[in-house]
Design an enzyme around this catalytic site. Structure first.
Site, PDB file in Angstrom:
ATOM      1  N   ARG A 104      54.686 -14.596  13.875  1.00  0.00           N
ATOM      2  CA  ARG A 104      54.595 -13.779  15.083  1.00  0.00           C
ATOM      3  C   ARG A 104      54.962 -12.337  14.717  1.00  0.00           C
ATOM      4  NH1 ARG A 104      53.920 -16.810  19.737  1.00  0.00           N
ATOM      5  NH2 ARG A 104      54.373 -19.042  19.502  1.00  0.00           N
ATOM      6  N   HIS A 153      48.835 -19.668  24.807  1.00  0.00           N
ATOM      7  CA  HIS A 153      48.457 -19.080  26.094  1.00  0.00           C
ATOM      8  C   HIS A 153      46.949 -18.833  26.150  1.00  0.00           C
ATOM      9  CE1 HIS A 153      52.709 -18.558  26.792  1.00  0.00           C
ATOM     10  NE2 HIS A 153      52.501 -17.927  27.932  1.00  0.00           N
ATOM     11  N   ARG A 158      49.237 -10.807  25.457  1.00  0.00           N
ATOM     12  CA  ARG A 158      50.015 -11.507  24.424  1.00  0.00           C
ATOM     13  C   ARG A 158      50.200 -10.635  23.183  1.00  0.00           C
ATOM     14  NH1 ARG A 158      53.108 -14.875  26.298  1.00  0.00           N
ATOM     15  NH2 ARG A 158      53.143 -16.162  24.428  1.00  0.00           N
ATOM     16  N   HIS A 166      51.948 -12.251  19.561  1.00  0.00           N
ATOM     17  CA  HIS A 166      50.775 -12.730  18.819  1.00  0.00           C
ATOM     18  C   HIS A 166      50.048 -11.569  18.155  1.00  0.00           C
ATOM     19  CE1 HIS A 166      50.771 -16.938  19.872  1.00  0.00           C
ATOM     20  NE2 HIS A 166      50.860 -16.662  21.148  1.00  0.00           N
TER      21      HIS A 166
END
EC number: 3.1.3.9
Length: 355
Positions: A79, A115, A168, A174
């Site tokens: 991440r 997501h 995101r 992300h």
């Protein structure tokens, strides 16, 4: 991968610098893509108005999120918020500064985005269901209307997917390539279930066997890699190390938390659909009336919002997983069995009194 990561960081910095004023909207879109909202918002609405679509949505969401977990374990995706601190590609410790937010510090691996995958799954199901409904009984006059509807719905679909993906990336949870993989993966899973009609007539045994397979495969895969000295929970300590605020770390973002939540929902749906309460409510004459469906939908949404006040203790991890499974299983039981049955009985009683 360093090329993708480094350029991804540049995109994140650009978004955080030039679009900071849109944080409220982007945070909202991130919540739109939250897999948990599939069960608390999308599913109760869809199921009460179309049981076929609602059932398919749960299967797509559960299998999609399960595949997302397996791919995350395989791909070992970093991440952004911790990668910029861990990488050695920046000279003289000149790591880029990425702003973190309360929803940034997810603890699982980052690729593909859960997501993005969840949002593309459920919206693909809803759009294709709406389009198939418009095709029924279509004549030459309505072909133009169908084309306009097709263009509008798919435009809405892509607008939502792009917004979720940007949100995101903006919060640095992300990289861009991770959300793109998520969208593609979600659409593929949803399309696969367009050709799997057997889920609509699945027995309780099928639900239980599927649940058992998903659980044993995930746990077996985890244990196998542990034997090979590969720690699939490698991302949790890194997330805790580099999260700007310890209060932003939540146990429900760990890999097994999502697995338990999904297994609970599928388990509950199997029991609910095959329950006597559901079958009795289906036999009632009110089942196909708009007032019955509206009342069930509104009641479902209201009661499920109360679930957010049921705080599961997080001090004991195993207890958290057990209670999370039970809480998740109760969601489809409430939506599919308890509420339709209760509304059916109330309308039946009021009908007798009016006669």
């Amino acid at each position: 991968m360093d090329f993708l990561h480094r350029n991804g960081v540049l995109i994140i910095q650009h978004l955080q610098k030039d679009y900071r004023a849109y944080y409220t909207f982007l945070n909202f879109m991130s919540n739109v893509g939250d897999p948990r909202n599939i069960f608390f918002i999308y599913f109760p609405l869809c199921f009460q108005f179309n049981q076929t679509v609602g059932t398919k949505m749960i299967w797509v969401a559960v299998i999609g999120d399960w595949l997302n977990l397996i791919f995350k374990w395989i791909l070992f995706g970093h991440r952004p918020y911790w990668w910029v601190q861990e990488t050695q590609i920046y000279p003289n410790h000149s790591s880029p500064c990425l702003e973190q937010f309360p929803t940034t510090c997810e603890t699982g691996p980052g690729s593909p985005s859960g997501h993005a995958m969840g949002a593309s799954c459920v919206w693909y199901v809803m759009v294709t269901a709406a389009l198939s409904h418009t095709v029924c009984g279509m004549d030459k006059f309505s072909i133009t209307l169908h084309r306009l509807t097709w263009s509008f719905l798919w435009s809405v679909f892509w607008l939502i997917q792009i917004s979720v993906c940007i949100s995101r990336v903006f919060i640095a949870t992300h990289f861009p390539h991770q959300v793109i993989l998520g969208v593609i993966g979600g659409m593929l899973v949803a399309e696969a279930f367009e050709h799997t009609p057997g889920i609509q007539t699945a027995s309780l045994g099928t639900y239980l066997k599927t649940n058992l397979f998903l659980f044993l495969f995930a746990v077996g895969f985890y244990l196998l890699l542990r034997v090979l000295n590969i720690d699939l929970l490698w991302s949790v300590p890194i997330a805790k190390k580099w999260c700007a605020n310890p209060d932003w770390i939540h146990i429900d973002t760990t890999p097994f938390a999502g697995l338990v939540r999904n297994l609970g929902v599928l388990f509950g749906l199997g029991f609910a659909i095959n329950s006597e309460m559901f079958l009795l409510s289906c036999r009632g004459g009110n089942n196909y009336t708009l007032s019955f469906r509206l009342l069930c939908a509104l009641t479902s949404l209201t009661i499920l919002q109360l679930y957010h006040f049921l705080q599961i203790p997080t001090h004991e991890e195993h207890l958290f997983y057990v209670l999370s499974f039970c809480k998740s299983a109760s969601i489809p039981l409430t939506v599919v069995a308890f509420i339709p049955y209760s509304v059916h009985m109330l309308m039946k009683q009021s009908g007798k009194k009016s006669q």
